[in-house]
Every structure is written in C-alpha cells, then in structure tokens.
Design an enzyme around this catalytic site. Structure first.
Site, PDB file in Angstrom:
ATOM      1  N   HIS A 136      -0.090  -1.048   5.616  1.00  0.00           N
ATOM      2  CA  HIS A 136      -0.378  -0.364   4.504  1.00  0.00           C
ATOM      3  C   HIS A 136      -1.540  -0.947   3.895  1.00  0.00           C
ATOM      4  O   HIS A 136      -2.579  -0.320   3.234  1.00  0.00           O
ATOM      5  CB  HIS A 136       0.669  -0.059   3.466  1.00  0.00           C
ATOM      6  CG  HIS A 136       1.911   0.821   4.186  1.00  0.00           C
ATOM      7  ND1 HIS A 136       1.697   1.801   4.639  1.00  0.00           N
ATOM      8  CD2 HIS A 136       3.135   0.383   4.173  1.00  0.00           C
ATOM      9  CE1 HIS A 136       2.783   2.269   5.170  1.00  0.00           C
ATOM     10  NE2 HIS A 136       3.608   1.805   4.843  1.00  0.00           N
ATOM     11  N   LEU A 143     -18.816  12.505  -4.434  1.00  0.00           N
ATOM     12  CA  LEU A 143     -17.550  12.996  -3.680  1.00  0.00           C
ATOM     13  C   LEU A 143     -16.440  12.870  -4.397  1.00  0.00           C
ATOM     14  O   LEU A 143     -16.240  12.044  -5.345  1.00  0.00           O
ATOM     15  CB  LEU A 143     -17.500  11.819  -2.579  1.00  0.00           C
ATOM     16  CG  LEU A 143     -16.061  11.867  -1.717  1.00  0.00           C
ATOM     17  CD1 LEU A 143     -16.038  12.869  -0.707  1.00  0.00           C
ATOM     18  CD2 LEU A 143     -16.020  10.504  -1.002  1.00  0.00           C
ATOM     19  N   ASP A 148      -2.015   8.355   9.270  1.00  0.00           N
ATOM     20  CA  ASP A 148      -0.914   7.805  10.046  1.00  0.00           C
ATOM     21  C   ASP A 148      -1.004   6.598  10.897  1.00  0.00           C
ATOM     22  O   ASP A 148      -2.012   6.609  11.335  1.00  0.00           O
ATOM     23  CB  ASP A 148      -0.193   8.855  10.761  1.00  0.00           C
ATOM     24  CG  ASP A 148       1.264   9.040  10.771  1.00  0.00           C
ATOM     25  OD1 ASP A 148       1.974   8.097  10.329  1.00  0.00           O
ATOM     26  OD2 ASP A 148       1.887   9.688  11.441  1.00  0.00           O
TER      27      ASP A 148
HETATM   28  C1  IPE Z   1       2.772  11.972   6.888  1.00  0.00           C
HETATM   29  O1  IPE Z   1       3.088  10.902   7.721  1.00  0.00           O
HETATM   30  C2  IPE Z   1       2.549  11.476   5.478  1.00  0.00           C
HETATM   31  C3  IPE Z   1       1.598  10.573   4.969  1.00  0.00           C
HETATM   32  C4  IPE Z   1       0.686  10.068   5.913  1.00  0.00           C
HETATM   33  C5  IPE Z   1       1.469  10.293   3.752  1.00  0.00           C
HETATM   34  P1  IPE Z   1       4.393  10.539   7.984  1.00  0.00           P
HETATM   35  O2  IPE Z   1       4.498   9.319   8.885  1.00  0.00           O
HETATM   36  O3  IPE Z   1       5.343  10.334   7.044  1.00  0.00           O
HETATM   37  O4  IPE Z   1       4.968  11.628   8.699  1.00  0.00           O
HETATM   38  P2  IPE Z   1       6.219  11.828  10.001  1.00  0.00           P
HETATM   39  O5  IPE Z   1       7.424  11.415   9.219  1.00  0.00           O
HETATM   40  O6  IPE Z   1       5.742  11.549  11.219  1.00  0.00           O
HETATM   41  O7  IPE Z   1       6.141  13.420  10.010  1.00  0.00           O
HETATM   42  C1  IPE Z   2       1.223   6.376   7.209  1.00  0.00           C
HETATM   43  O1  IPE Z   2       1.534   5.309   8.216  1.00  0.00           O
HETATM   44  C2  IPE Z   2       1.221   5.708   5.664  1.00  0.00           C
HETATM   45  C3  IPE Z   2       2.204   6.641   4.913  1.00  0.00           C
HETATM   46  C4  IPE Z   2       3.233   7.456   5.413  1.00  0.00           C
HETATM   47  C5  IPE Z   2       2.663   6.111   3.755  1.00  0.00           C
HETATM   48  P1  IPE Z   2       3.173   5.255   8.409  1.00  0.00           P
HETATM   49  O2  IPE Z   2       3.626   4.238   7.634  1.00  0.00           O
HETATM   50  O3  IPE Z   2       3.711   6.408   8.678  1.00  0.00           O
HETATM   51  O4  IPE Z   2       2.842   4.554   9.865  1.00  0.00           O
HETATM   52  P2  IPE Z   2       3.886   4.880  11.125  1.00  0.00           P
HETATM   53  O5  IPE Z   2       3.771   6.303  11.354  1.00  0.00           O
HETATM   54  O6  IPE Z   2       5.241   4.301  11.024  1.00  0.00           O
HETATM   55  O7  IPE Z   2       3.196   4.042  12.019  1.00  0.00           O
HETATM   56 MG    MG Z   3       4.002   7.870  10.087  1.00  0.00          MG
END
Ligand code: IPE
Ligand code: IPE
Ligand code: MG
Length: 233
Positions: free
Chosen positions: A32, A126, A15
């Site tokens: 990303h 792995l 995240d």
């Molecule tokens: C969880 O992250 C999903 C992934 C890392 C793929 P999100 O950013 O979607 O989660 P929330 O919305 O903060 O709970």
């Molecule tokens: C995690 O990073 C990747 C996915 C959920 C695909 P986020 O895109 O959720 O990043 P934040 O939480 O908005 O910073």
């Molecule tokens: Mg996120």
C-alpha cells in the site's frame, strides 16, 4: 502525445498492492505504501497530460472485510499523507474531491478529507477524486434516499434526476476506466457512471505503474470507436 481526443475523466481501479508485497516476501501493508507512490506518479503524469478528472478507487465499501490491521493501515496512510501533500497540489493546481460514504468513515478521516477538499477547492487544474468507502451500489442507494427525502414526485424522476443526486453531478462520466493487476471486473466502481466507459485492463501490479503505462492506456483509448449505441459512418 497529441492533445486531440484525450479522455476528460479517467477512473483507476488500483489493484495488486498486496500481491506486489507478497511477491517480495513483504507485508501487504508495504504494498500500500508503494501503491501510494504510484498514485502520486500518475497524478503528476495525468496533470501534465491535461486530463481534467482522475478518480482513484482507494477503498471500497467491501474492503472493510479485510483485517483490522490492514484497514487501519490504509486509513492511516490517508491521514498521514493526504494533507501533507498540499504543496504538491498547490504547485500543480490540483483539486482534491471526494466520492463515497463519508458517514461510514472514521470521523477523523472524514474530517481530514473534507479539509483537503476545502483547501484545494480554488485550484483549477486536474481534479483528483478520492473514492473512499465507495461502492457504486451504495452511491445509487444514497442518491435514491436524497430524492425521496426531497419528496420529488415519482412521475418527475428521470435518469437525469438520479444523476443529479449522485456524489458529484458536475463531473462528467469516466471516458476510460483502468484496472491493474489482471482482474477483469469492476468490483462496484462507478456503476452508474461507467455505462459507456471504455475499459483498459493491465497485467502490471499497481505499485509498478508509471507514466508510460498511463500513456499506453490513453493511446489504446484514443484508437477506439465510441458509438454510444449509434452507428458510425
Ligand atoms: C477493488 O479492489 C477496490 C479497490 C481498488 C479500492 P479489490 O481488490 O478490493 O477487489 P476484488 O476483491 O478483487 O474484487
Ligand atoms: C488494491 O490492492 C488496494 C486496495 C484494495 C485498498 P489490493 O490490496 O487489493 O492488492 P491485491 O489484489 O491483494 O494484490
Ligand atoms: Mg485486490
């Protein structure tokens, strides 16, 4: 690091990609791209450390709520890089596996994922499990449907029946689940499998993660006492 008491299976809720980019006045999509680079670093580190299974939460069943552009960009990254890294998998004997709702993915992405799983199925190092269009609740619902379709008698259904109908019944439950970027929740990740997982939360954003961060998480894991409801002497 000593090899004793290593987690066999580590799950990562990657995240903070969006915030990483926003802090730099960049588009979220750039986050990303950097997140993907971090994933490759962590795969290499986990492989070198002798971890057997690494599950990456890549795209949740809830992530479809994001803009069409962002969703398309993430799917585009999967399409562009998943198979393109084949030489890296080959060199490190990395097997790619999948968990999630394949039918809900765009057909070309589903095909790409299945191809890479097939091509790396012979590798014995792995296993990297891609959780894509994954939701823990969805996985349980799909398991229940499979059980119902087989007509298994109610009286025969046990916890083990359910486990055997999850996406990868041969994969052990995650010993350690890591979540980056300061969020303290599971967001629907491996609900059934995480019943006795150890959790490790990091304030670092995912694109900033490197081998040292993984090592610190594993050191924290190694220092814990897992009781599984029992008592330690
Ligand atoms: C969880 O992250 C999903 C992934 C890392 C793929 P999100 O950013 O979607 O989660 P929330 O919305 O903060 O709970
Ligand atoms: C995690 O990073 C990747 C996915 C959920 C695909 P986020 O895109 O959720 O990043 P934040 O939480 O908005 O910073
Ligand atoms: Mg996120």
């Amino acid at each position: 690091m000593t090899t004793s008491n290593m987690p066999a299976h580590v799950g990562i809720i990657m995240d903070g990609n969006g915030r990483w980019a926003q802090h730099r006045n960049m588009a979220r999509t750039q986050g990303h791209i950097e997140g993907l680079k971090a994933a490759k670093r962590i795969v290499k580190a986990a492989s070198d450390m002798g971890i057997s299974y690494l599950t990456f939460y890549t795209f949740s069943t809830e992530n479809w709520k994001r803009t069409k552009e962002e969703v398309g960009f993430i799917m585009g990254l999967v399409k562009k890089y998943l198979m393109a890294e084949f030489d890296f998998y080959n060199e490190n004997k990395i097997r790619i596996r999948f968990t999630g709702n394949l039918e809900g993915l765009p057909p070309d992405i589903a095909q790409e994922v299945m191809q890479v799983c097939d091509k790396t199925a012979c590798f014995t190092g792995l296993s990297v499990i891609l959780a894509l269009n994954y939701g823990g609740r969805d996985e349980i619902v799909r398991a229940v449907r499979k059980i119902t379709q087989k007509g298994i008698a109610l009286s025969e259904i046990t916890e083990d029946t359910l486990r055997q109908h999850l996406d990868n019944p041969d994969v052990p439950d995650p010993d350690l689940i890591i979540r980056t970027a300061s969020e303290l929740r599971s967001s629907n990740f491996l609900l059934w499998e995480s019943a006795y997982s150890e959790f490790y939360f990091s304030d670092k954003l995912w694109p900033d993660w490197d081998e040292e961060d993984l090592k610190n998480a594993i050191i924290s894991y190694k220092n814990r006492k897992r009781r599984f409801g029992g008592i330690t002497a």
